[in-house]
Design an enzyme around this catalytic site. Structure first.
Site, PDB file in Angstrom:
ATOM      1  N   CYS A  32     -81.972  48.558  36.684  1.00 49.86           N
ATOM      2  CA  CYS A  32     -81.185  48.327  37.907  1.00 49.86           C
ATOM      3  C   CYS A  32     -80.810  46.861  38.052  1.00 49.86           C
ATOM      4  O   CYS A  32     -81.684  45.986  38.196  1.00 49.86           O
ATOM      5  CB  CYS A  32     -81.993  48.797  39.120  1.00 49.86           C
ATOM      6  SG  CYS A  32     -81.193  48.428  40.696  1.00 49.86           S
ATOM      7  N   CYS A  35     -81.913  45.062  41.318  1.00 51.49           N
ATOM      8  CA  CYS A  35     -83.360  44.819  41.278  1.00 51.49           C
ATOM      9  C   CYS A  35     -83.650  43.503  40.558  1.00 51.49           C
ATOM     10  O   CYS A  35     -84.470  42.695  40.998  1.00 51.49           O
ATOM     11  CB  CYS A  35     -84.080  45.954  40.568  1.00 51.49           C
ATOM     12  SG  CYS A  35     -83.860  47.578  41.323  1.00 51.49           S
TER      13      CYS A  35
END
Length: 351
Positions: A32, A35
């Protein structure tokens, strides 16, 4: 060194929920993008605000710890491209879509706050609010001893900057001309509320958590950092008591000279021969109701800072000593420096 705990089992996570008053949890995935983008901010908050058994920062990889993710309604079903911090991947859970990343903050083992998506400002605001609450309820257990709790201070931080006092290398702190009857240099970066704000006998019983100069009003403070910092603002708190019949009342600092990137503390005579990068003159109007003066630095001069020397040249008044209760540093954290090595960086003077 990072203070964030990478959770390796459900048992470890449950144990932390029981042993730590507050647990800040980053549910993330390696694939991600948002993230990864917000991870440095999370690590910075962890370095500043982690306190043993009070506030603990953890990371949970949802692909590796599926049992924990499922328990809190988070289950990933793929690895799409997440290129920007402002993007949030919406993925499926048992009950409702969850943004990636998801931050959950547990207080006494129960979910207190949930932040969905990579929103740095909201994350910082929520965590620092809870940290301030923890400080207020855990002063006896030492919360705030590294200097980041600051719920007693007034006003907001400058937009885009954080409290980086936690980056001070405590072992390298030095203070010249301090009176040994008062606190050590380490009390200056303690984030706990100064006893000078409490007043009365109760404050006296907690000891002298401030420093005073010894033979005259001058003090010399050396603060090395664990990381290279961009320093935006300094805050100095000074809380002299009210004058009494028999008391010699110390003064607040008046003239402060600031020297970045010195390899060691300066001597007083040495400082007089070296031009300061910035010199500040404080007056009575600069001190707020908490006894704190906020000093805005010439930001361009404090971009790659590995240490600061603060030279308190004189005090504001007719006394013979100067008192300082707390020092706070506001800015941005950069790369970690190799401990034990502190090299002088060009400070703009060309010498």
């Amino acid at each position: 060194m990072s203070k964030t705990i990478n959770i390796s089992s459900s048992e470890e996570f449950e144990g932390l929920l029981k042993s730590s008053r507050i647990v800040v949890t980053d549910f993330y995935a390696d694939w991600c993008g948002p993230c990864k983008a917000i991870a440095p901010i999370y690590e910075q908050l962890s370095a500043q605000l982690s306190r043993q058994n009070q506030i603990t920062f953890v990371k949970v990889n949802v692909d590796n710890q599926k049992e924990i993710a499922a328990k809190y309604g988070i289950t990933a079903y793929g690895a799409p491209h997440c290129p920007k911090l402002t993007d949030s991947f919406i993925w499926e859970s048992a009950n409702t879509p969850i943004s990636m990343p998801t931050f959950m903050i547990f207080k006494a083992g129960k979910v207190e706050e949930k932040i969905q998506g990579a929103d740095p400002r909201k994350l910082q605001a929520v965590i620092k609010k809870l940290a301030a609450e923890a400080e207020g309820g855990a002063s006896s257990s030492g919360f705030g001893a590294s200097g980041s709790g600051s719920g007693w201070r007034k006003g907001d931080l400058p937009r885009g900057y954080t409290d980086v006092t936690g980056e001070v290398d405590v072992k390298g702190l030095e203070l010249l001309n301090s009176d040994s009857e008062f606190g050590s240099v380490r009390v200056l970066i303690d984030g706990a509320k100064p006893t000078g704000l409490s007043g009365g006998k109760a404050a006296e019983s907690k000891g002298k958590d401030w420093v005073e100069s010894d033979t005259d009003e001058q003090l010399m403070l050396f603060m090395p950092f664990q990381s290279t910092l961009k320093v935006h603002t300094l805050q100095i708190t000074s809380l002299p008591p009210k004058a009494g019949d028999d008391d010699e009342v110390p003064m607040r600092p008046k003239t402060i000279q600031i020297y970045p990137n010195r390899a060691h503390i300066l001597g007083f005579e040495e400082a007089e021969d070296i031009p300061a990068t910035q010199s500040i003159t404080l007056s009575e109007k600069d001190w707020d109701e908490t006894g704190t003066a906020t000093i805005s630095l010439r930001f361009v001069k404090f971009q790659n800072v590995m240490s600061l020397v603060l030279f308190i040249v004189d005090g504001d008044g007719e006394g013979e000593k100067v008192r300082i209760d707390r020092v706070r540093i506001i800015g941005e954290t950069g790369e970690k420096r190799e401990m034990g090595k502190l090299e002088k960086v060009d400070d703009g003077h060309g010498h």
